[in-house]
Design a protein around this motif. Structure first.
Motif, PDB file in Angstrom:
ATOM      1  N   MET A   1       0.844  -1.192   0.000  1.00  8.87           N
ATOM      2  CA  MET A   1       0.000   0.000   0.000  1.00  8.87           C
ATOM      3  C   MET A   1       0.882   1.245   0.000  1.00  8.87           C
ATOM      4  N   THR A   2       0.492   2.234  -0.766  1.00  3.20           N
ATOM      5  CA  THR A   2       1.239   3.484  -0.858  1.00  3.20           C
ATOM      6  C   THR A   2       0.656   4.500   0.115  1.00  3.20           C
ATOM      7  N   THR A   3       1.529   5.138   0.861  1.00  3.25           N
ATOM      8  CA  THR A   3       1.119   6.167   1.808  1.00  3.25           C
ATOM      9  C   THR A   3       1.403   7.539   1.215  1.00  3.25           C
ATOM     10  N   PRO A   4       0.384   8.403   1.107  1.00  2.00           N
ATOM     11  CA  PRO A   4       0.639   9.762   0.600  1.00  2.00           C
ATOM     12  C   PRO A   4       1.266  10.637   1.689  1.00  2.00           C
ATOM     13  N   HIS A  56       3.547   3.995   8.980  1.00  3.61           N
ATOM     14  CA  HIS A  56       3.678   4.307   7.557  1.00  3.61           C
ATOM     15  C   HIS A  56       4.083   3.064   6.769  1.00  3.61           C
ATOM     16  N   ARG A  58       5.937   1.198   3.558  1.00  3.55           N
ATOM     17  CA  ARG A  58       7.280   1.395   3.006  1.00  3.55           C
ATOM     18  C   ARG A  58       7.258   2.225   1.732  1.00  3.55           C
ATOM     19  N   ASP A  59       6.176   2.132   0.963  1.00  3.21           N
ATOM     20  CA  ASP A  59       6.061   2.900  -0.279  1.00  3.21           C
ATOM     21  C   ASP A  59       5.278   4.175   0.004  1.00  3.21           C
ATOM     22  N   VAL A  60       5.829   5.300  -0.421  1.00  4.72           N
ATOM     23  CA  VAL A  60       5.155   6.576  -0.203  1.00  4.72           C
ATOM     24  C   VAL A  60       5.090   7.348  -1.519  1.00  4.72           C
ATOM     25  N   SER A  61       4.105   8.227  -1.616  1.00  2.07           N
ATOM     26  CA  SER A  61       4.041   9.164  -2.730  1.00  2.07           C
ATOM     27  C   SER A  61       4.138  10.563  -2.124  1.00  2.07           C
TER      28      SER A  61
END
Length: 75
Positions: A1-4, A56, A58-61
């Motif tokens: 999942m990407t966290t903004p 959070h 690991r993947d963020v935008s």
């Protein structure tokens, strides 16, 4: 999942630097003399800050919002 992650950036005219902070990444405070350098600095320090916050992913935008204030003389 990407966290903004939302980054607030503002130009400090007195210090001649961009300042970046974020309520999504507590502790993030970066100063740089150019927009590109500020982005690079955020990308460099953010992984260490997020590692301390287990909530959070690991993947963020990253979304940068820029702000600057200018005074205009009445003419």
């Amino acid at each position: 999942m990407t966290t903004p992650i939302h980054i607030d950036a503002r130009w400090d005219d007195e210090a001649h630097v961009w300042i970046a902070t974020s309520t999504d990444a507590p502790g993030l405070v970066v100063e740089a003399d150019s927009w590109r350098s500020m982005i690079d600095e955020v990308r460099a320090v953010l992984p260490d800050l997020l590692e301390l916050d287990a909530a959070h992913a690991r993947d963020v935008s990253l979304t940068f919002k820029a702000e600057t204030h200018l005074a205009l003389a009445a003419g």
